[in-house]
Design a protein around this motif. Structure first.
Motif, PDB file in Angstrom:
ATOM      1  N   ALA A  67      -7.274  -0.425  -0.018  1.00 59.03           N
ATOM      2  CA  ALA A  67      -7.958  -1.698   0.192  1.00 59.03           C
ATOM      3  C   ALA A  67      -8.792  -2.030  -1.034  1.00 59.03           C
ATOM      4  O   ALA A  67      -9.321  -1.131  -1.700  1.00 59.03           O
ATOM      5  CB  ALA A  67      -8.853  -1.640   1.430  1.00 59.03           C
ATOM      6  N   SER A  68      -8.889  -3.309  -1.311  1.00 57.61           N
ATOM      7  CA  SER A  68      -9.772  -3.815  -2.363  1.00 57.61           C
ATOM      8  C   SER A  68     -10.845  -4.658  -1.696  1.00 57.61           C
ATOM      9  O   SER A  68     -10.536  -5.533  -0.874  1.00 57.61           O
ATOM     10  CB  SER A  68      -8.985  -4.650  -3.376  1.00 57.61           C
ATOM     11  N   GLN A  69     -12.087  -4.381  -2.058  1.00 52.29           N
ATOM     12  CA  GLN A  69     -13.204  -5.020  -1.387  1.00 52.29           C
ATOM     13  C   GLN A  69     -14.200  -5.545  -2.409  1.00 52.29           C
ATOM     14  O   GLN A  69     -14.379  -4.954  -3.480  1.00 52.29           O
ATOM     15  CB  GLN A  69     -13.910  -4.015  -0.464  1.00 52.29           C
ATOM     16  N   ASP A  70     -14.855  -6.629  -2.061  1.00 57.70           N
ATOM     17  CA  ASP A  70     -15.894  -7.218  -2.892  1.00 57.70           C
ATOM     18  C   ASP A  70     -17.189  -7.288  -2.089  1.00 57.70           C
ATOM     19  O   ASP A  70     -17.169  -7.448  -0.865  1.00 57.70           O
ATOM     20  CB  ASP A  70     -15.497  -8.620  -3.356  1.00 57.70           C
ATOM     21  N   LEU A 128      -6.246   0.458   8.245  1.00 59.87           N
ATOM     22  CA  LEU A 128      -7.433   0.013   8.968  1.00 59.87           C
ATOM     23  C   LEU A 128      -7.929  -1.314   8.409  1.00 59.87           C
ATOM     24  O   LEU A 128      -7.603  -1.704   7.288  1.00 59.87           O
ATOM     25  CB  LEU A 128      -8.558   1.052   8.857  1.00 59.87           C
ATOM     26  N   MET A 129      -8.696  -1.999   9.211  1.00 57.97           N
ATOM     27  CA  MET A 129      -9.425  -3.166   8.739  1.00 57.97           C
ATOM     28  C   MET A 129     -10.876  -2.999   9.192  1.00 57.97           C
ATOM     29  O   MET A 129     -11.150  -2.395  10.219  1.00 57.97           O
ATOM     30  CB  MET A 129      -8.835  -4.461   9.287  1.00 57.97           C
ATOM     31  N   HIS A 130     -11.786  -3.483   8.367  1.00 59.25           N
ATOM     32  CA  HIS A 130     -13.182  -3.435   8.780  1.00 59.25           C
ATOM     33  C   HIS A 130     -13.785  -4.815   8.655  1.00 59.25           C
ATOM     34  O   HIS A 130     -13.419  -5.603   7.766  1.00 59.25           O
ATOM     35  CB  HIS A 130     -13.980  -2.410   7.959  1.00 59.25           C
ATOM     36  N   ARG A 131     -14.669  -5.092   9.554  1.00 60.60           N
ATOM     37  CA  ARG A 131     -15.409  -6.339   9.455  1.00 60.60           C
ATOM     38  C   ARG A 131     -16.427  -6.228   8.314  1.00 60.60           C
ATOM     39  O   ARG A 131     -16.664  -5.147   7.781  1.00 60.60           O
ATOM     40  CB  ARG A 131     -16.111  -6.644  10.777  1.00 60.60           C
ATOM     41  N   ALA A 132     -17.019  -7.360   7.972  1.00 61.97           N
ATOM     42  CA  ALA A 132     -18.026  -7.341   6.910  1.00 61.97           C
ATOM     43  C   ALA A 132     -19.120  -6.338   7.254  1.00 61.97           C
ATOM     44  O   ALA A 132     -19.581  -6.256   8.399  1.00 61.97           O
ATOM     45  CB  ALA A 132     -18.617  -8.733   6.732  1.00 61.97           C
ATOM     46  N   GLU A 142     -17.603  -7.443   1.882  1.00 59.55           N
ATOM     47  CA  GLU A 142     -16.711  -8.348   2.589  1.00 59.55           C
ATOM     48  C   GLU A 142     -15.739  -7.576   3.483  1.00 59.55           C
ATOM     49  O   GLU A 142     -15.398  -6.427   3.225  1.00 59.55           O
ATOM     50  CB  GLU A 142     -15.903  -9.189   1.590  1.00 59.55           C
ATOM     51  N   ALA A 143     -15.285  -8.254   4.554  1.00 63.48           N
ATOM     52  CA  ALA A 143     -14.252  -7.681   5.406  1.00 63.48           C
ATOM     53  C   ALA A 143     -12.983  -7.457   4.596  1.00 63.48           C
ATOM     54  O   ALA A 143     -12.684  -8.194   3.654  1.00 63.48           O
ATOM     55  CB  ALA A 143     -13.975  -8.604   6.586  1.00 63.48           C
ATOM     56  N   ALA A 144     -12.244  -6.440   4.960  1.00 66.40           N
ATOM     57  CA  ALA A 144     -11.029  -6.113   4.211  1.00 66.40           C
ATOM     58  C   ALA A 144     -10.033  -5.410   5.115  1.00 66.40           C
ATOM     59  O   ALA A 144     -10.403  -4.806   6.132  1.00 66.40           O
ATOM     60  CB  ALA A 144     -11.359  -5.243   2.999  1.00 66.40           C
ATOM     61  N   SER A 145      -8.761  -5.490   4.751  1.00 66.93           N
ATOM     62  CA  SER A 145      -7.685  -4.806   5.465  1.00 66.93           C
ATOM     63  C   SER A 145      -6.900  -3.955   4.483  1.00 66.93           C
ATOM     64  O   SER A 145      -6.672  -4.353   3.338  1.00 66.93           O
ATOM     65  CB  SER A 145      -6.745  -5.811   6.136  1.00 66.93           C
ATOM     66  N   GLU A 146      -6.489  -2.805   4.951  1.00 73.55           N
ATOM     67  CA  GLU A 146      -5.696  -1.900   4.123  1.00 73.55           C
ATOM     68  C   GLU A 146      -4.218  -2.258   4.190  1.00 73.55           C
ATOM     69  O   GLU A 146      -3.740  -2.867   5.155  1.00 73.55           O
ATOM     70  CB  GLU A 146      -5.888  -0.455   4.584  1.00 73.55           C
ATOM     71  N   THR A 147      -3.503  -1.835   3.191  1.00 69.97           N
ATOM     72  CA  THR A 147      -2.044  -1.877   3.176  1.00 69.97           C
ATOM     73  C   THR A 147      -1.544  -0.531   2.664  1.00 69.97           C
ATOM     74  O   THR A 147      -2.254   0.168   1.952  1.00 69.97           O
ATOM     75  CB  THR A 147      -1.508  -3.003   2.268  1.00 69.97           C
ATOM     76  N   GLY A 148      -0.305  -0.202   3.051  1.00 70.88           N
ATOM     77  CA  GLY A 148       0.276   1.038   2.559  1.00 70.88           C
ATOM     78  C   GLY A 148       0.759   1.974   3.639  1.00 70.88           C
ATOM     79  O   GLY A 148       1.554   2.872   3.390  1.00 70.88           O
ATOM     80  N   ILE A 167     -14.579  -1.173  13.047  1.00 70.49           N
ATOM     81  CA  ILE A 167     -13.238  -0.844  12.552  1.00 70.49           C
ATOM     82  C   ILE A 167     -12.188  -1.156  13.610  1.00 70.49           C
ATOM     83  O   ILE A 167     -12.422  -1.037  14.810  1.00 70.49           O
ATOM     84  CB  ILE A 167     -13.177   0.651  12.192  1.00 70.49           C
ATOM     85  N   GLY A 168     -11.016  -1.522  13.156  1.00 71.06           N
ATOM     86  CA  GLY A 168      -9.832  -1.628  13.991  1.00 71.06           C
ATOM     87  C   GLY A 168      -8.598  -1.387  13.138  1.00 71.06           C
ATOM     88  O   GLY A 168      -8.684  -1.215  11.914  1.00 71.06           O
ATOM     89  N   PHE A 169      -7.433  -1.362  13.782  1.00 67.90           N
ATOM     90  CA  PHE A 169      -6.195  -1.217  13.011  1.00 67.90           C
ATOM     91  C   PHE A 169      -5.810  -2.563  12.413  1.00 67.90           C
ATOM     92  O   PHE A 169      -6.030  -3.618  13.006  1.00 67.90           O
ATOM     93  CB  PHE A 169      -5.071  -0.685  13.899  1.00 67.90           C
ATOM     94  N   ALA A 170      -5.206  -2.519  11.237  1.00 64.30           N
ATOM     95  CA  ALA A 170      -4.894  -3.753  10.515  1.00 64.30           C
ATOM     96  C   ALA A 170      -3.616  -4.416  11.000  1.00 64.30           C
ATOM     97  O   ALA A 170      -3.480  -5.634  10.902  1.00 64.30           O
ATOM     98  CB  ALA A 170      -4.785  -3.450   9.013  1.00 64.30           C
TER      99      ALA A 170
END
Length: 716
Positions: free
Chosen positions: A555-558, A603-607, A591-597, A653-656
């Protein structure tokens, strides 16, 4: 006896139903007479055996290996009770005969399906049990009489001992408990397991729903029908091309059909060459750990496995059609699942239930429904989940090929919250360096200082097996303007930091890039000095979480941070000591972000938002001050830091890639109390050039952090 026969005959005439009930009760035998322990063994050369003659004397009649016996209507003289001759027992076979009953035409064809008729009523309760040894066969011969509703009932009549029981054309109802070895339904045979009509006012009550077992194959011709009406029927054998079931199975309300119990997962039922068997769940239940070679239509319950706490799957090598009344019951434990595999097409409808056993789950993929080589059309009307999996993230993954429960460790999101916390600590060090820069300014009459400093930081935080190691390097630069009045100072500063984080005890990592901007200044007011800063931070982070064969979620997050700080100090003892109190507030945001791969474990996380409010109570010692002949200044600081905010890390957290509940990760790794120490050294090279260095450290109980820097200041 004659009175009961007359009563039955009147019932049959009134209902136009003809029935057979042949029964054998071991308890009745034992209670009646010790002589019933006798066994008669039939061989290929034995004479025909008359059941009525031996009732009350034999407990068993045993069909020995190599023998072919035929259970059929007739007496030892070859006549029925109506005086009509019967068709003889096929050549080479031995007959097990019974002559009492209604006045129906009797007989048998060579295969039990030639179209001849047979009719029976009953045999006394102490009739012998028929044992069929390995290598022997017993053919139950007969068919419906045209225009009648004749049924034949067998109450605990047979006992499998390795041999084969064949049912010919006709309706046959088995009351148990039965334990047979191999069973074959010939053409037009209609066998009912449990249920049905109970003659004589309920003579066999309690046995219409008893459990029955076939330990070997259960074969059937394409015109055969097997009804499971009540109780259970379990098949634990393996179907082959030579012993296939190609007919129809109806599992009706109150009945359970099991293909392979928990100790026979290799069981196979159906047609292994063409999958032509048809199983209809008509309000009943299907369970088991084995394989069905055929097509399945369900308006009842399908429960793969079936034994609580013993995971295992049921496989259908054919098509599955679920109706609106169907319920697919699946389950999972820490050791596996009880799920359904369909190697064909599936039509979804009805309800899917998922029962989750309590336990300690980690990262796991639990297939509940897999459709291979076919398609899924339709959808479940509802999916219900019961149970709890403890401290893990849980989600139901639905794809074009089925349903899977995915569990992931509740600590998996820690890398995201660590990024926020590590940035918070690095920014605190940056703000602290601004106050050190102001304190280290020598009185030289210069008005503007510009400086540039390479920086390096290390941080180690650990508690309860969690935490991280962070190494940071970068560059800091700034400029200050000093005023002659009140010791006033105004400055600006900027820094770049590159961080490399390794999460403890897992291969997760994070790489961060951060830019800090600040304005700062201070002035003397009476005997106190007031200083402060305002700052802004920009953060970018790339996280990786290797999951082995399941891929690497990335994941890339800012994010950003803004805040301010202030300090009040007072110089004492001829400027040797300066006690101070410092406060800092910062608002942290990622920021909220979602993983790939990884399809399963992304996973995805809220802000993530966190407030920082730190208070330092410290003392700064001016160990060496510049004076004529000495151009070195040394300061040492020691402070007690208290975190008025919560030093814990929180992430939602939740699944993306699929639906999951809202999971909250929280970890309090740091302490609210910390000791902070630093040493600053500067040396004046020329009137306009100064070199300096800084070494600092923070030590609460679970965290060890250090910073070091060295730089050059130009004064003009």
């Amino acid at each position: 006896m004659n009175q009961r026969k007359n009563y039955v005959a009147s019932v049959v005439e009134r209902k136009r139903i003809r029935n057979l009930c042949i029964s054998a009760s071991v308890l009745a035998i034992v209670a009646a007479s010790p002589a019933l322990a006798q066994t008669t063994v039939l061989t290929p050369t034995s004479s025909n055996y008359d059941l009525l003659t031996h009732a009350g004397t034999d407990q068993y009649v045993e069909v020995s290996s190599g023998s072919d016996a035929y259970l059929m209507r007739g007496d030892s003289n070859g006549y029925s009770n109506s005086g009509n001759p019967v068709v003889p027992v096929p050549a080479g076979g031995v007959g097990i005969l019974y002559s009492k009953g209604g006045n129906w035409q009797n007989g048998i064809g060579s295969t039990g399906s030639s179209g001849t008729d047979l009719g029976w009523f009953y045999v006394p309760n102490n009739a012998p049990i028929i044992k069929v040894d390995s290598g022997a066969t017993l053919t139950v011969a007969g068919k419906e009489i045209t225009g009648s509703d004749e049924e034949f009932y067998f109450y605990s009549m047979f006992q499998g001992a390795g041999g084969e029981v064949r049912f010919g054309e006709g309706k046959w109802t088995l009351w148990g408990p039965y334990s047979l070895t191999n069973v074959t339904l010939l053409n037009n045979a209609h066998v009912r397991s449990g249920g049905g009509y109970e003659p004589w006012g309920g003579c066999c009550s309690g046995h219409t729903s008893a459990p029955n077992t076939v330990s070997g194959w259960l074969a059937g011709a394409s015109t055969s029908i097997l009804d499971v009406n009540a109780g259970s029927l379990t098949v634990n054998g393996v179907a082959t091309a030579a012993h296939a079931f190609t007919g129809v199975v109806n599992v009706n309300s109150g009945g359970t059909f099991t293909v392979g119990d928990s100790t026979h997962a290799s069981a196979v039922f159906g047609d292994p060459t063409g999958n032509t068997a048809q199983i209809n769940i008509n309000g009943g239940a299907l369970s088991g750990y084995g394989t069905i070679d055929g097509n399945l239509a369900s308006g009842g319950v399908i429960q793969p496995g079936g034994v609580s706490g013993v995971p295992g799957g049921l496989t259908v090598n054919g098509n599955l059609t679920l109706q609106n009344a169907s319920i697919l019951k699946t389950s999972m434990t820490t050791s596996g699942t009880s799920g359904l595999t369909v190697n064909g097409n599936m039509v979804a409808a009805g309800e899917m239930d998922i029962d989750i056993a309590s336990g300690s789950y980690g990262n796991g993929v639990f297939p509940l429904l897999a459709v291979n080589g076919g398609t899924i059309t339709g959808s479940f009307n509802r999916v219900l989940t019961t149970g709890s999996v403890g401290d893990v993230i849980t989600g139901l993954m639905q794809t074009s090929s089925g349903f899977t429960i995915v569990t992931e460790k509740g600590t998996s999101p820690q890398v995201f919250s660590h990024v926020v916390y590590a940035n918070r600590m690095a920014l605190t060090n940056f703000v602290g360096s601004l106050y050190d820069a102001m304190a280290m300014t020598p009185v030289t009459g210069a008005k503007v200082d510009t400086w540039i400093t390479p920086i390096g930081e290390i941080e180690n935080i650990s508690r309860d097996g969690l935490g991280y190691d962070q190494k940071t390097y970068g560059l800091s630069a700034g400029a200050m303007h000093r005023f002659e009045s009140h010791g006033g100072v105004v400055g600006v500063a900027v820094s770049y930091r590159r961080g490399d984080m390794a999460v403890k005890n897992v291969p997760d990592t994070a790489r961060t890039n951060a830019f800090d901007f600040a304005v700062y200044g201070g002035a003397d007011v009476d005997e106190l000095r007031f200083e402060g800063s305002a700052f802004y931070n920009i953060l970018s982070a790339d996280t990786t979480r290797p999951m082995g064969a399941f891929g690497t979620p990335k994941a890339s997050q800012d994010g950003y941070v803004y805040g301010f700080s202030g300090q009040i100090s007072h110089t004492m003892f001829r400027s040797l000591l300066t006690p101070y109190v410092r406060g800092m507030y910062a608002r942290n945001h990622l920021e909220a972000a979602s993983e790939t791969g990884s399809l399963q474990f992304d996973l995805m996380h809220r802000a993530i938002n966190a407030n920082t409010f730190l208070v330092d109570l410290g003392l700064r010692a001016h160990v060496l001050n510049p004076e004529p002949g000495r151009r070195i200044k040394v300061d040492a600081g020691l402070a007690w830091r208290y975190d008025l905010s919560d030093p814990g890390e929180t992430a939602h957290i939740g699944f993306a890639n699929f639906v999951s509940g809202d999971n909250t990760y929280f970890w309090r790794g740091d302490s609210k109390h910390a000791a902070v120490a630093d040493v600053d050294v500067s040396g004046q090279v020329t009137d306009r050039l100064e070199i300096y260095g800084r070494l600092g450290g923070t030590r609460p109980r679970p965290r060890r952090a250090g910073e070091r820097s060295a730089g050059v200041t130009s004064r003009c």
